[in-house]
Design a protein around this motif. Structure first.
Motif: not given
Ligand SMILES: N[C@@H](CCC(=O)N[C@@H](CS)C(=O)NCC(=O)O)C(=O)O
Length: 220
Positions: A17-18, A21, A111, A115-116, A119, A180-181, A184
Motif C-alpha cells: 500500500p505505501y 502511493r 497517514e 493508513l498508518d 498498518s 493507500g489507506g 491496505f
C-alpha cells in the motif's frame, strides 16, 4: 545533492500500500519511464536486513527512491514532494502557500488517522508478514489502531461530503494517501462501513483515474 536527470530506482514491493502511493504519483506525473523498480521482498524480511537498513533506509521501510547519483529519499510524502517538483510544475503537493499547507495537513492526517493505523493493525493484530518478520506483536495495540482506522474512515467520509477531494477542490497527494489507506483496508479485509457513502463514492471516482488503474494492473 540529487541530480534531476537520469534513471531513478525505486526499492519497493509491488502490491504494498505505501509503494502504491509512489507508483500512483509516478503515473500522475508521467514519470514511469524514468524509473526502474527493484523488489525488496517484505515477506522475507529483506527490508529489515542490516545491509538494507545501513545502505538504503534507516527506518527499514519501503518505498525508497534512489537518484542516479546515489542520493536516497525515503518516506512516501518526501518522495512525492521530490517527484512533483521535478518538472517545476507541482500538481500533487500544492502551488500556493495555502494549498501546500492544506495538502500537507490532510496528507499527514490520512497517514495518522487511517493508513498508518491500518498498518499497525496488520502488523500487530493479524499474522502480518509472518512469524519470521513480526518479531514483536501487541494485539491490543493493533486492535485499538483498527478502531482508530475505522474512525478515520468516518472522518474522511465527512470531509468528502463537503468537498470533492481530500484537501479541497483538486486531486492531491492527500487523496493518494487515503487511497493507500483504502488499498491496505482491502488487503486486511477491513471493510469501509456502509454508512460512509461519500468515501465510497470518492473511491469509485478514484478508480477511474489512469494512475490508479495502472497500479491495479498486474505488475512485475
Ligand atoms: N512512513 C513510511 C511507511 C512505509 C511503510 O510502512 N511501508 C511498508 C511497506 S507497504 C513497510 O515497509 N512495512 C514494513 C514494516 O513496517 O516493517 C512511508 O510513508 O514511506
Amino acid at each position: 545533492m540529487g541530480s534531476d536527470a537520469g534513471m531513478m530506482t525505486i526499492y519497493d514491493f509491488p502490491r504494498g500500500p505505501y509503494p502504491a502511493r509512489v507508483r500512483i504519483a509516478l503515473a500522475e506525473k508521467n514519470l514511469l519511464s524514468r524509473v526502474r523498480f527493484e523488489l525488496v521482498d517484505l515477506r522475507k524480511g529483506e527490508h529489515k536486513q542490516p545491509s538494507f537498513i545501513a545502505t538504503k533506509n534507516y527506518s527499514g521501510t519501503l518505498p525508497v527512491l534512489e537518484l542516479s547519483d546515489g542520493t536516497l529519499i525515503a518516506e512516501c510524502t518526501a518522495i512525492t514532494e521530490y517527484l512533483d517538483n521535478l518538472d517545476g510544475a507541482p500538481s500533487l503537493t500544492g502551488r500556493t502557500a495555502l494549498e501546500k499547507g492544506l495538502i500537507h495537513m490532510m496528507n499527514k492526517r490520512a497517514e495518522i488517522e487511517f493508513l498508518d493505523a491500518v498498518s499497525v493493525y496488520f502488523h500487530h493484530a493479524t499474522p502480518g508478514l509472518g512469524p519470521e518478520v513480526e518479531v514483536y506483536q501487541n494485539v491490543e495495540w493493533g486492535l485499538r489502531q483498527r478502531d482508530k482506522a475505522i474512525r478515520g474512515m468516518h472522518y474522511f467520509d465527512g470531509v468528502l461530503r463537503e468537498q470533492p477531494f481530500v484537501a479541497g477542490a483538486a486531486f492531491s497527494m492527500a487523496d493518494i494517501a487515503v487511497i493507500g489507506g483504502m488499498i491496505f483496508s482491502e488487503l486486511v479485509k477491513l471493510p469501509v462501513p456502509e454508512s460512509c457513502g461519500a468515501l465510497r463514492a470518492w473511491y469509485g471516482r478514484m478508480q477511474e483515474r489512469p494512475s490508479v488503474q495502472h497500479w491495479r494492473r498486474p505488475q512485475g
